[in-house]
Design a protein around this motif. Structure first.
Motif, PDB file in Angstrom:
ATOM      1  N   ARG A  47     -24.404   7.494 -13.122  1.00 41.46           N
ATOM      2  CA  ARG A  47     -24.393   8.795 -12.492  1.00 41.46           C
ATOM      3  C   ARG A  47     -22.957   9.291 -12.367  1.00 41.46           C
ATOM      4  O   ARG A  47     -22.067   8.530 -11.991  1.00 41.46           O
ATOM      5  CB  ARG A  47     -25.032   8.729 -11.111  1.00 41.46           C
ATOM      6  N   LEU A  48     -22.748  10.578 -12.698  1.00 42.33           N
ATOM      7  CA  LEU A  48     -21.434  11.196 -12.603  1.00 42.33           C
ATOM      8  C   LEU A  48     -21.251  11.778 -11.200  1.00 42.33           C
ATOM      9  O   LEU A  48     -22.085  12.540 -10.720  1.00 42.33           O
ATOM     10  CB  LEU A  48     -21.311  12.318 -13.645  1.00 42.33           C
ATOM     11  N   LEU A  49     -20.147  11.422 -10.538  1.00 41.77           N
ATOM     12  CA  LEU A  49     -19.825  11.926  -9.204  1.00 41.77           C
ATOM     13  C   LEU A  49     -18.496  12.664  -9.254  1.00 41.77           C
ATOM     14  O   LEU A  49     -17.515  12.154  -9.806  1.00 41.77           O
ATOM     15  CB  LEU A  49     -19.742  10.789  -8.188  1.00 41.77           C
ATOM     16  N   VAL A  50     -18.431  13.870  -8.671  1.00 43.90           N
ATOM     17  CA  VAL A  50     -17.209  14.669  -8.605  1.00 43.90           C
ATOM     18  C   VAL A  50     -16.910  14.946  -7.136  1.00 43.90           C
ATOM     19  O   VAL A  50     -17.772  15.413  -6.395  1.00 43.90           O
ATOM     20  CB  VAL A  50     -17.359  15.988  -9.383  1.00 43.90           C
ATOM     21  N   GLU A  51     -15.678  14.662  -6.710  1.00 48.07           N
ATOM     22  CA  GLU A  51     -15.325  14.735  -5.297  1.00 48.07           C
ATOM     23  C   GLU A  51     -13.944  15.360  -5.121  1.00 48.07           C
ATOM     24  O   GLU A  51     -13.146  15.421  -6.056  1.00 48.07           O
ATOM     25  CB  GLU A  51     -15.329  13.324  -4.676  1.00 48.07           C
ATOM     26  N   SER A  52     -13.657  15.813  -3.900  1.00 53.60           N
ATOM     27  CA  SER A  52     -12.325  16.298  -3.537  1.00 53.60           C
ATOM     28  C   SER A  52     -11.953  15.757  -2.167  1.00 53.60           C
ATOM     29  O   SER A  52     -12.800  15.731  -1.262  1.00 53.60           O
ATOM     30  CB  SER A  52     -12.276  17.828  -3.523  1.00 53.60           C
ATOM     31  N   THR A  53     -10.720  15.342  -2.006  1.00 52.58           N
ATOM     32  CA  THR A  53     -10.261  14.831  -0.711  1.00 52.58           C
ATOM     33  C   THR A  53      -9.990  15.961   0.274  1.00 52.58           C
ATOM     34  O   THR A  53      -9.880  15.726   1.470  1.00 52.58           O
ATOM     35  CB  THR A  53      -8.981  14.009  -0.884  1.00 52.58           C
ATOM     36  N   ASN A  64       4.635  25.279  -5.216  1.00 50.96           N
ATOM     37  CA  ASN A  64       3.588  24.722  -6.080  1.00 50.96           C
ATOM     38  C   ASN A  64       2.532  24.065  -5.206  1.00 50.96           C
ATOM     39  O   ASN A  64       2.795  23.724  -4.051  1.00 50.96           O
ATOM     40  CB  ASN A  64       4.170  23.741  -7.099  1.00 50.96           C
ATOM     41  N   VAL A  65       1.346  23.892  -5.751  1.00 49.59           N
ATOM     42  CA  VAL A  65       0.253  23.316  -4.986  1.00 49.59           C
ATOM     43  C   VAL A  65      -0.614  22.478  -5.907  1.00 49.59           C
ATOM     44  O   VAL A  65      -0.703  22.754  -7.114  1.00 49.59           O
ATOM     45  CB  VAL A  65      -0.588  24.417  -4.306  1.00 49.59           C
ATOM     46  N   THR A  66      -1.251  21.450  -5.339  1.00 48.73           N
ATOM     47  CA  THR A  66      -2.202  20.621  -6.073  1.00 48.73           C
ATOM     48  C   THR A  66      -3.563  20.716  -5.400  1.00 48.73           C
ATOM     49  O   THR A  66      -3.691  20.445  -4.204  1.00 48.73           O
ATOM     50  CB  THR A  66      -1.745  19.152  -6.113  1.00 48.73           C
ATOM     51  N   LEU A  67      -4.575  21.107  -6.167  1.00 54.55           N
ATOM     52  CA  LEU A  67      -5.938  21.176  -5.673  1.00 54.55           C
ATOM     53  C   LEU A  67      -6.667  19.913  -6.132  1.00 54.55           C
ATOM     54  O   LEU A  67      -6.872  19.714  -7.332  1.00 54.55           O
ATOM     55  CB  LEU A  67      -6.645  22.422  -6.209  1.00 54.55           C
ATOM     56  N   PRO A  68      -7.035  19.030  -5.200  1.00 54.68           N
ATOM     57  CA  PRO A  68      -7.556  17.717  -5.590  1.00 54.68           C
ATOM     58  C   PRO A  68      -8.971  17.760  -6.159  1.00 54.68           C
ATOM     59  O   PRO A  68      -9.834  18.486  -5.677  1.00 54.68           O
ATOM     60  CB  PRO A  68      -7.519  16.922  -4.271  1.00 54.68           C
ATOM     61  N   CYS A  69      -9.164  16.960  -7.217  1.00 54.69           N
ATOM     62  CA  CYS A  69     -10.489  16.786  -7.825  1.00 54.69           C
ATOM     63  C   CYS A  69     -10.494  15.449  -8.549  1.00 54.69           C
ATOM     64  O   CYS A  69      -9.623  15.193  -9.383  1.00 54.69           O
ATOM     65  CB  CYS A  69     -10.794  17.924  -8.794  1.00 54.69           C
ATOM     66  N   GLN A  70     -11.439  14.595  -8.207  1.00 54.59           N
ATOM     67  CA  GLN A  70     -11.579  13.300  -8.863  1.00 54.59           C
ATOM     68  C   GLN A  70     -13.032  13.107  -9.297  1.00 54.59           C
ATOM     69  O   GLN A  70     -13.949  13.594  -8.640  1.00 54.59           O
ATOM     70  CB  GLN A  70     -11.187  12.145  -7.922  1.00 54.59           C
ATOM     71  N   PHE A  71     -13.216  12.398 -10.404  1.00 58.96           N
ATOM     72  CA  PHE A  71     -14.582  12.082 -10.825  1.00 58.96           C
ATOM     73  C   PHE A  71     -14.678  10.591 -11.121  1.00 58.96           C
ATOM     74  O   PHE A  71     -13.699   9.935 -11.473  1.00 58.96           O
ATOM     75  CB  PHE A  71     -15.007  12.923 -12.033  1.00 58.96           C
ATOM     76  N   ARG A  72     -15.893  10.044 -10.970  1.00 54.90           N
ATOM     77  CA  ARG A  72     -16.151   8.626 -11.225  1.00 54.90           C
ATOM     78  C   ARG A  72     -17.617   8.452 -11.575  1.00 54.90           C
ATOM     79  O   ARG A  72     -18.408   9.400 -11.475  1.00 54.90           O
ATOM     80  CB  ARG A  72     -15.789   7.780 -10.002  1.00 54.90           C
ATOM     81  N   TYR A  73     -17.962   7.240 -11.971  1.00 50.68           N
ATOM     82  CA  TYR A  73     -19.337   6.938 -12.357  1.00 50.68           C
ATOM     83  C   TYR A  73     -19.884   5.818 -11.485  1.00 50.68           C
ATOM     84  O   TYR A  73     -19.144   4.927 -11.050  1.00 50.68           O
ATOM     85  CB  TYR A  73     -19.406   6.514 -13.825  1.00 50.68           C
ATOM     86  N   GLU A  74     -21.163   5.878 -11.225  1.00 50.34           N
ATOM     87  CA  GLU A  74     -21.869   4.784 -10.566  1.00 50.34           C
ATOM     88  C   GLU A  74     -23.013   4.336 -11.466  1.00 50.34           C
ATOM     89  O   GLU A  74     -23.885   5.151 -11.804  1.00 50.34           O
ATOM     90  CB  GLU A  74     -22.431   5.243  -9.213  1.00 50.34           C
ATOM     91  N   PRO A  75     -23.023   3.049 -11.892  1.00 51.36           N
ATOM     92  CA  PRO A  75     -21.991   2.041 -11.623  1.00 51.36           C
ATOM     93  C   PRO A  75     -20.734   2.314 -12.443  1.00 51.36           C
ATOM     94  O   PRO A  75     -20.746   3.110 -13.369  1.00 51.36           O
ATOM     95  CB  PRO A  75     -22.670   0.737 -12.068  1.00 51.36           C
ATOM     96  N   GLU A  76     -19.640   1.651 -12.102  1.00 48.80           N
ATOM     97  CA  GLU A  76     -18.363   1.854 -12.779  1.00 48.80           C
ATOM     98  C   GLU A  76     -18.471   1.462 -14.257  1.00 48.80           C
ATOM     99  O   GLU A  76     -19.124   0.478 -14.614  1.00 48.80           O
ATOM    100  CB  GLU A  76     -17.289   1.006 -12.091  1.00 48.80           C
ATOM    101  N   ILE A 149     -17.752  17.864 -17.215  1.00 49.85           N
ATOM    102  CA  ILE A 149     -18.880  17.915 -18.141  1.00 49.85           C
ATOM    103  C   ILE A 149     -18.885  16.655 -18.997  1.00 49.85           C
ATOM    104  O   ILE A 149     -17.897  16.346 -19.663  1.00 49.85           O
ATOM    105  CB  ILE A 149     -18.792  19.164 -19.042  1.00 49.85           C
ATOM    106  N   ASP A 150     -19.995  15.928 -18.958  1.00 48.45           N
ATOM    107  CA  ASP A 150     -20.169  14.716 -19.752  1.00 48.45           C
ATOM    108  C   ASP A 150     -21.479  14.851 -20.515  1.00 48.45           C
ATOM    109  O   ASP A 150     -22.556  14.598 -19.971  1.00 48.45           O
ATOM    110  CB  ASP A 150     -20.182  13.486 -18.842  1.00 48.45           C
ATOM    111  N   GLY A 151     -21.376  15.261 -21.781  1.00 51.81           N
ATOM    112  CA  GLY A 151     -22.585  15.480 -22.565  1.00 51.81           C
ATOM    113  C   GLY A 151     -23.403  16.612 -21.970  1.00 51.81           C
ATOM    114  O   GLY A 151     -22.908  17.719 -21.770  1.00 51.81           O
ATOM    115  N   LEU A 152     -24.662  16.322 -21.627  1.00 52.23           N
ATOM    116  CA  LEU A 152     -25.528  17.324 -21.033  1.00 52.23           C
ATOM    117  C   LEU A 152     -25.409  17.373 -19.524  1.00 52.23           C
ATOM    118  O   LEU A 152     -26.011  18.229 -18.878  1.00 52.23           O
ATOM    119  CB  LEU A 152     -26.992  17.045 -21.423  1.00 52.23           C
ATOM    120  N   GLU A 153     -24.659  16.453 -18.947  1.00 50.39           N
ATOM    121  CA  GLU A 153     -24.553  16.371 -17.498  1.00 50.39           C
ATOM    122  C   GLU A 153     -23.256  17.024 -17.032  1.00 50.39           C
ATOM    123  O   GLU A 153     -22.202  16.880 -17.651  1.00 50.39           O
ATOM    124  CB  GLU A 153     -24.586  14.913 -17.056  1.00 50.39           C
ATOM    125  N   ASP A 154     -23.325  17.781 -15.937  1.00 50.84           N
ATOM    126  CA  ASP A 154     -22.107  18.343 -15.352  1.00 50.84           C
ATOM    127  C   ASP A 154     -22.253  18.370 -13.839  1.00 50.84           C
ATOM    128  O   ASP A 154     -23.341  18.564 -13.299  1.00 50.84           O
ATOM    129  CB  ASP A 154     -21.833  19.744 -15.899  1.00 50.84           C
TER     130      ASP A 154
END
Length: 358
Positions: A47-53, A64-76, A149-154
């Motif tokens: 499963r694809l997970l997208v998060e922001s702190t 300048n500014v940084t807008l946080p965005c991280q993605f990960r998969y479960e399971p890794e 976006i990962d293939g058909l999943e976003d």
């Protein structure tokens, strides 16, 4: 083998229904029959997970500014997958459709519109899709959406960007209630500011802004903040708050304006001079000192964020005369901090001058 059409349609429906039951919420499930003949569901996908702190980021125009965005998969995952990163932007004032900011896949990326050449992905670690904007421009506030976006999943996450600054009321040198919406917008821009949003005005009211004259906001409404109800300011029968005249005609209706400024760059200072100056002389002596005459927005920022405190009235670029006070004291105006205004006196009158050096 020939199969009757009704039977074929039935088989297709059963197949699709079976697939839908096994693919749910980003996971793929596999049916396995146990010894008792009962169907058991086993997880066999990722499963694809997208998060922001942070879901709200505050910054200063010009920085300048940084807008946080991280993605990960479960399971890794053991190996990285080929993903595409897209950032979108929706303006703070008036909403509107999302606009493309940047799209990236691997080492290739492309930025769009006014963001071109000012944005990049941080990529400090695997799964880091944070957006870096440098420098921040006056219209960059709003809602940003990070989409992976990962293939058909976003999946996506939203981050709001707001400027940290100061709201100030502003009226025309021609007098009160002389600005239509477009003129109010231009007047703020000439003073190194923009029309304030309702949220910015509301925050300023919470911090103590009290002003009886109604002014334009960025969404085309006309409002004013009241901290101390009084007869001359809408009457005493209303509670403190931000009073609203609602949406007004952009060309025909005329009011003052509420401006918002956030550019904390350079230095504003009172130029020590042996004699009082006319407006023309004030412009000249600032140039001779290596700077330029300060704008109203620059003076407000210096007062609010740099602690500029000076009791001497001085010319500003719009022809107004003002002075900033952070420590109220005798012979220095009212008993609360603020930028005092003498309005727009005749330009041959003598005052000091506030200069600005970038």
């Amino acid at each position: 083998m020939w199969i009757a059409r009704p039977l074929l349609v039935t088989l297709m429906h059963l197949l699709l229904e079976s697939f839908a039951q096994r693919f749910s919420n980003g996971y793929f499930y596999q049916d396995i029959v146990n010894g008792n003949g009962n169907g058991e569901i086993y997880f066999s996908g990722v499963r694809l997970l997208v998060e922001s702190t942070q879901h709200s980021v505050f910054a200063v125009q010009g920085s300048n500014v940084t807008l946080p965005c991280q993605f990960r998969y479960e399971p890794e995952l053991n190996e990285p997958r080929r993903t595409r990163v897209k950032w979108f932007w929706q303006p703070a004032a008036g909403g509107g459709q999302e606009k493309d900011v940047i799209v990236a896949m691997g080492t290739r990326h492309r930025s769009y519109g006014s963001f071109k050449g000012r944005v990049r992905l941080r990529r400090e670690a695997p799964g880091d899709a944070s957006l870096v904007i440098n420098p921040l421009e006056v219209d960059d506030t709003g809602r940003y959406r990070c989409e992976i976006i990962d293939g058909l999943e976003d999946e996506s996450v939203v981050v709001d960007l707001e400027f940290r600054g100061v709201v100030f009321p502003y009226y025309s040198p021609r007098g009160r209630y002389r600005l239509n919406f477009l003129e109010a917008k231009q007047a703020c821009e000439e003073q190194d500011a923009t029309l304030a949003t309702f949220d910015q005005l509301f925050t300023a009211w919470e911090e103590g802004l009290d002003w009886c004259n109604a002014g334009w906001l960025a969404d085309g409404t006309v409002q004013y903040p009241v901290s101390v109800p009084r007869e001359a300011c809408g009457g005493t029968g209303f509670a403190p708050g931000v009073r609203s005249y609602g949406l007004r005609h952009h060309r025909l209706d005329r009011f003052d304006s509420f401006c918002f400024t956030s550019t904390v760059r350079g230095e504003v200072y009172f130029l020590q001079h042996p004699v009082k100056l006319s407006f023309t002389e004030a412009v000249r002596v600032c140039a001779e000192d290596g700077g330029e005459i300060a704008k109203v927005g620059q003076l407000y920022l210096a007062w609010r964020f740099r602690g500029l405190d000076h009791c001497d009235a001085g010319w500003l670029a719009d022809g107004s005369v003002r002075y900033p006070v952070t420590r109220p004291r005798a012979n220095c105006g009212p008993d609360h901090p603020g930028v005092r205004s003498f309005g727009f006196p005749p330009q041959h009158h003598g005052y000091g001058v506030y200069c600005y050096k970038a």
